[in-house]
Motif scaffolding. Structure first.
Motif, PDB file in Angstrom:
ATOM      1  N   VAL A 151       0.829  -1.205   0.000  1.00 41.57           N
ATOM      2  CA  VAL A 151       0.000   0.000   0.000  1.00 41.57           C
ATOM      3  C   VAL A 151       0.867   1.260   0.000  1.00 41.57           C
ATOM      4  CG1 VAL A 151      -2.011  -1.103   1.006  1.00 41.57           C
ATOM      5  CG2 VAL A 151      -0.303  -0.099   2.514  1.00 41.57           C
ATOM      6  N   MET A 152       2.083   1.157   0.553  1.00 39.13           N
ATOM      7  CA  MET A 152       3.020   2.272   0.449  1.00 39.13           C
ATOM      8  C   MET A 152       3.427   2.498  -1.002  1.00 39.13           C
ATOM      9  SD  MET A 152       4.055   4.061   3.128  1.00 39.13           S
ATOM     10  CE  MET A 152       5.808   4.456   3.013  1.00 39.13           C
ATOM     11  N   LEU A 153       3.607   1.410  -1.734  1.00 42.44           N
ATOM     12  CA  LEU A 153       3.958   1.500  -3.149  1.00 42.44           C
ATOM     13  C   LEU A 153       2.805   2.125  -3.940  1.00 42.44           C
ATOM     14  CD1 LEU A 153       6.204   0.807  -5.167  1.00 42.44           C
ATOM     15  CD2 LEU A 153       5.088  -1.400  -5.528  1.00 42.44           C
ATOM     16  N   GLN A 154       1.568   1.814  -3.543  1.00 43.38           N
ATOM     17  CA  GLN A 154       0.395   2.425  -4.184  1.00 43.38           C
ATOM     18  C   GLN A 154       0.426   3.941  -3.995  1.00 43.38           C
ATOM     19  OE1 GLN A 154      -3.334   0.946  -2.660  1.00 43.38           O
ATOM     20  NE2 GLN A 154      -4.559   1.970  -4.213  1.00 43.38           N
ATOM     21  N   PHE A 155       0.802   4.388  -2.805  1.00 47.65           N
ATOM     22  CA  PHE A 155       0.944   5.817  -2.508  1.00 47.65           C
ATOM     23  C   PHE A 155       2.078   6.413  -3.353  1.00 47.65           C
ATOM     24  CE2 PHE A 155       1.960   8.884   1.298  1.00 47.65           C
ATOM     25  CZ  PHE A 155       1.645   9.966   0.506  1.00 47.65           C
ATOM     26  N   ARG A 156       3.187   5.711  -3.395  1.00 41.68           N
ATOM     27  CA  ARG A 156       4.375   6.214  -4.073  1.00 41.68           C
ATOM     28  C   ARG A 156       4.176   6.371  -5.579  1.00 41.68           C
ATOM     29  NH1 ARG A 156      10.397   3.708  -2.883  1.00 41.68           N
ATOM     30  NH2 ARG A 156      11.617   5.416  -3.751  1.00 41.68           N
ATOM     31  N   THR A 157       3.261   5.606  -6.141  1.00 42.50           N
ATOM     32  CA  THR A 157       3.036   5.653  -7.589  1.00 42.50           C
ATOM     33  C   THR A 157       1.767   6.418  -7.968  1.00 42.50           C
ATOM     34  OG1 THR A 157       1.925   3.487  -7.454  1.00 42.50           O
ATOM     35  CG2 THR A 157       4.280   3.498  -8.011  1.00 42.50           C
ATOM     36  N   ASP A 158       1.129   7.039  -6.982  1.00 44.62           N
ATOM     37  CA  ASP A 158      -0.067   7.830  -7.263  1.00 44.62           C
ATOM     38  C   ASP A 158       0.326   9.094  -8.037  1.00 44.62           C
ATOM     39  OD1 ASP A 158      -3.107   8.280  -6.135  1.00 44.62           O
ATOM     40  OD2 ASP A 158      -2.048  10.166  -6.413  1.00 44.62           O
ATOM     41  N   GLU A 159      -0.349   9.333  -9.151  1.00 47.21           N
ATOM     42  CA  GLU A 159       0.022  10.457 -10.021  1.00 47.21           C
ATOM     43  C   GLU A 159      -0.071  11.795  -9.298  1.00 47.21           C
ATOM     44  OE1 GLU A 159      -2.223  10.432 -13.609  1.00 47.21           O
ATOM     45  OE2 GLU A 159      -1.412   8.517 -14.322  1.00 47.21           O
ATOM     46  N   GLU A 160      -1.047  11.930  -8.413  1.00 48.61           N
ATOM     47  CA  GLU A 160      -1.273  13.204  -7.739  1.00 48.61           C
ATOM     48  C   GLU A 160      -0.409  13.389  -6.495  1.00 48.61           C
ATOM     49  OE1 GLU A 160      -5.044  15.727  -5.816  1.00 48.61           O
ATOM     50  OE2 GLU A 160      -5.350  13.728  -6.698  1.00 48.61           O
ATOM     51  N   TYR A 161      -0.166  12.305  -5.760  1.00 43.76           N
ATOM     52  CA  TYR A 161       0.488  12.433  -4.454  1.00 43.76           C
ATOM     53  C   TYR A 161       1.903  11.860  -4.378  1.00 43.76           C
ATOM     54  CZ  TYR A 161      -4.018  13.889  -2.568  1.00 43.76           C
ATOM     55  OH  TYR A 161      -5.173  14.582  -2.309  1.00 43.76           O
ATOM     56  N   ALA A 162       2.392  11.289  -5.475  1.00 43.75           N
ATOM     57  CA  ALA A 162       3.712  10.643  -5.448  1.00 43.75           C
ATOM     58  C   ALA A 162       4.810  11.578  -4.928  1.00 43.75           C
ATOM     59  CB  ALA A 162       4.065  10.130  -6.840  1.00 43.75           C
ATOM     60  N   SER A 178       8.713   7.570   5.942  1.00 46.44           N
ATOM     61  CA  SER A 178       8.231   7.668   7.324  1.00 46.44           C
ATOM     62  C   SER A 178       6.733   7.443   7.449  1.00 46.44           C
ATOM     63  CB  SER A 178       8.591   9.039   7.907  1.00 46.44           C
ATOM     64  OG  SER A 178       8.060  10.091   7.113  1.00 46.44           O
ATOM     65  N   TYR A 179       6.002   7.496   6.320  1.00 48.07           N
ATOM     66  CA  TYR A 179       4.562   7.245   6.361  1.00 48.07           C
ATOM     67  C   TYR A 179       4.253   5.751   6.537  1.00 48.07           C
ATOM     68  CZ  TYR A 179       3.715  12.039   4.796  1.00 48.07           C
ATOM     69  OH  TYR A 179       3.664  13.409   4.702  1.00 48.07           O
ATOM     70  N   PHE A 180       5.278   4.926   6.532  1.00 49.35           N
ATOM     71  CA  PHE A 180       5.071   3.479   6.665  1.00 49.35           C
ATOM     72  C   PHE A 180       4.248   3.152   7.905  1.00 49.35           C
ATOM     73  CE2 PHE A 180       6.074  -0.800   8.024  1.00 49.35           C
ATOM     74  CZ  PHE A 180       6.092  -1.524   6.843  1.00 49.35           C
ATOM     75  N   SER A 181       4.580   3.780   9.026  1.00 44.91           N
ATOM     76  CA  SER A 181       3.886   3.472  10.278  1.00 44.91           C
ATOM     77  C   SER A 181       2.413   3.883  10.225  1.00 44.91           C
ATOM     78  CB  SER A 181       4.581   4.155  11.461  1.00 44.91           C
ATOM     79  OG  SER A 181       4.713   5.546  11.237  1.00 44.91           O
ATOM     80  N   HIS A 182       2.092   4.933   9.445  1.00 44.60           N
ATOM     81  CA  HIS A 182       0.696   5.344   9.298  1.00 44.60           C
ATOM     82  C   HIS A 182      -0.125   4.225   8.631  1.00 44.60           C
ATOM     83  CE1 HIS A 182       2.662   9.182   9.956  1.00 44.60           C
ATOM     84  NE2 HIS A 182       1.490   9.800  10.039  1.00 44.60           N
ATOM     85  N   PHE A 183       0.429   3.682   7.549  1.00 49.68           N
ATOM     86  CA  PHE A 183      -0.291   2.635   6.814  1.00 49.68           C
ATOM     87  C   PHE A 183      -0.295   1.314   7.582  1.00 49.68           C
ATOM     88  CE2 PHE A 183       0.485   5.783   3.590  1.00 49.68           C
ATOM     89  CZ  PHE A 183      -0.673   5.752   2.827  1.00 49.68           C
ATOM     90  N   ASP A 184       0.744   1.096   8.364  1.00 52.86           N
ATOM     91  CA  ASP A 184       0.799  -0.089   9.207  1.00 52.86           C
ATOM     92  C   ASP A 184      -0.353  -0.065  10.203  1.00 52.86           C
ATOM     93  OD1 ASP A 184       1.929  -2.491  10.168  1.00 52.86           O
ATOM     94  OD2 ASP A 184       3.004  -1.418  11.740  1.00 52.86           O
ATOM     95  N   GLU A 185      -0.620   1.104  10.775  1.00 52.77           N
ATOM     96  CA  GLU A 185      -1.727   1.253  11.717  1.00 52.77           C
ATOM     97  C   GLU A 185      -3.069   1.041  11.027  1.00 52.77           C
ATOM     98  OE1 GLU A 185      -1.724   1.473  14.883  1.00 52.77           O
ATOM     99  OE2 GLU A 185       0.424   1.718  15.194  1.00 52.77           O
TER     100      GLU A 185
END
Length: 367
Positions: free
Chosen positions: A195-206, A212-219
């Motif tokens: 899901v971090m990779l999904q964030f990283r490849t988002d056209e708008e938010y990449a 450091s957002y890893f812990s957010h998605f882990d939660e």
């Protein structure tokens, strides 16, 4: 695992431009082909990244300058060609030596001829020169030392390593036996990386992505309500509710003033209490977490006033659940984070009990 000890000139020891640690300081994709490792530009870029203050190479270099290079742990390498080797484990030590020699050549520091000569060559361990064996054994060494070892990588770096292992066809059980992490943790890291990779490849938010957002998605993935809210797909390991997902991106990414609605991963846990209420969600979309939380707390208080007996029944249920952990041997299944959360909860209860005891005693005295 076959390792051969050889002595090599430091100039023929190449830094790994795909070092997993680089994910913490750069958004560059770490997929440089091995055939290009020796290119000066690529090595220069790897050197520059390794001298980032986060890796504290300068401190290590100063130590080496003072006491010399002490090979407590061997530098482990793979063979690139007849003369050159690339570092699998020991990039920080290799960079420190290269840094000292560079500073000496520039006149920025002065070392004795004896120290210079000793730094020009180092003893290394060369992994089996079979292509597949070198890559796999290298990953095992990195995993043992940096995933579950004494010099651990950050969470995202661990997850990236696990993802690479799985991409190469390794099963969670095999990875678990190799690096000493439980299968449960490996699966958890793998899903969160996805899901971090999904964030990283988002056209708008990449461009706003950070490791450091890893812990957010882990939660998020720990909470069933949040997995449902973002529609987590158990087959693709991605979130399918893109509308809510982009809302989450907005909540965790800082605004123009550098403030984030959800600045701490611990606050992600509060989301499961807020997402089912339209008014609370509106407060979140207005970037006001405190207002959303206060609204839900007040609403819950007004709708769910309970008696002391009802509270005690819930406390007794919690005590019974805690006893079951011991009775069923479930303590073995607790992750470090779950154990820390349990400990913090018990400490908080002890503090609150002391307050209840004090208030009750004061009440008796006043009668």
């Amino acid at each position: 695992m076959k390792l051969e000890k050889v002595t090599v000139a430091i100039e023929n020891l190449l830094l790994d431009p795909n070092n997993p640690r680089f994910a913490d300081i750069s958004d560059d994709v770490l997929n440089i082909d091995k055939s290009r490792f020796a290119e000066p530009t690529i090595q220069a870029a790897a050197y520059e990244k390794m001298t980032n203050p986060k890796f504290d190479v300068i401190t290590l270099a100063n130590s080496i300058a003072t006491v010399g290079f002490v090979p407590v742990d061997n530098i482990v390498v793979g063979k690139l060609n007849d003369n050159q080797y690339y570092v699998i484990e020991g990039n920080r030590r290799t960079t420190a030596i290269k840094y000292l020699l560079k500073q000496h050549s520039l006149g920025q520091t002065t070392l004795s001829n004896d120290k210079i000569e000793k730094l020009k060559t180092v003893d290394i361990l060369v992994v089996d020169d079979s292509e597949n064996a070198t890559e796999y054994v290298g990953m095992i060494i990195q995993g043992i030392r940096n995933v579950s070892g004494i010099k651990e990588w950050d969470a995202f770096q661990k997850a990236q390593f696990i993802n690479d292992m799985i991409d190469k066809g390794k099963q969670p059980g095999e990875i678990s036996r190799t690096i000493g992490m439980s299968v449960k943790e490996i699966n958890r890291y793998y899903k969160t990386y996805s899901v971090m990779l999904q964030f990283r490849t988002d056209e708008e938010y990449a461009g706003k992505w950070k490791p450091s957002y890893f812990s957010h998605f882990d939660e998020v993935l720990k909470k069933p309500a949040l997995r449902t809210f973002f529609d987590f797909n158990d087959e693709t390991f991605r979130f399918d509710n893109i509308t809510n997902l982009k809302r989450f991106y907005e909540w965790i990414v800082p605004d123009e003033e550098g403030k984030a609605t959800i600045s701490d991963a611990h606050n992600v846990r509060r989301l499961s209490e807020l997402i089912h209420d339209k008014t609370a969600l509106n407060y979140l979309d207005d970037r006001n977490l405190d207002k959303a939380v206060n609204y839900i707390n007040q609403k819950y208080f007004n709708q769910n006033k309970i008696t002391a007996s009802e509270c005690l029944n819930k406390i007794n249920s919690a005590i019974s659940a805690f006893k079951n952990i011991l009775a069923e041997g479930l303590e073995k299944e607790l992750s470090e984070e779950e154990f820390s959360e349990l400990k913090a909860g018990i400490e908080s209860m002890n503090e609150n009990y002391k307050r209840v005891e004090t208030l009750k005693n004061n009440g008796h005295k006043s009668v």
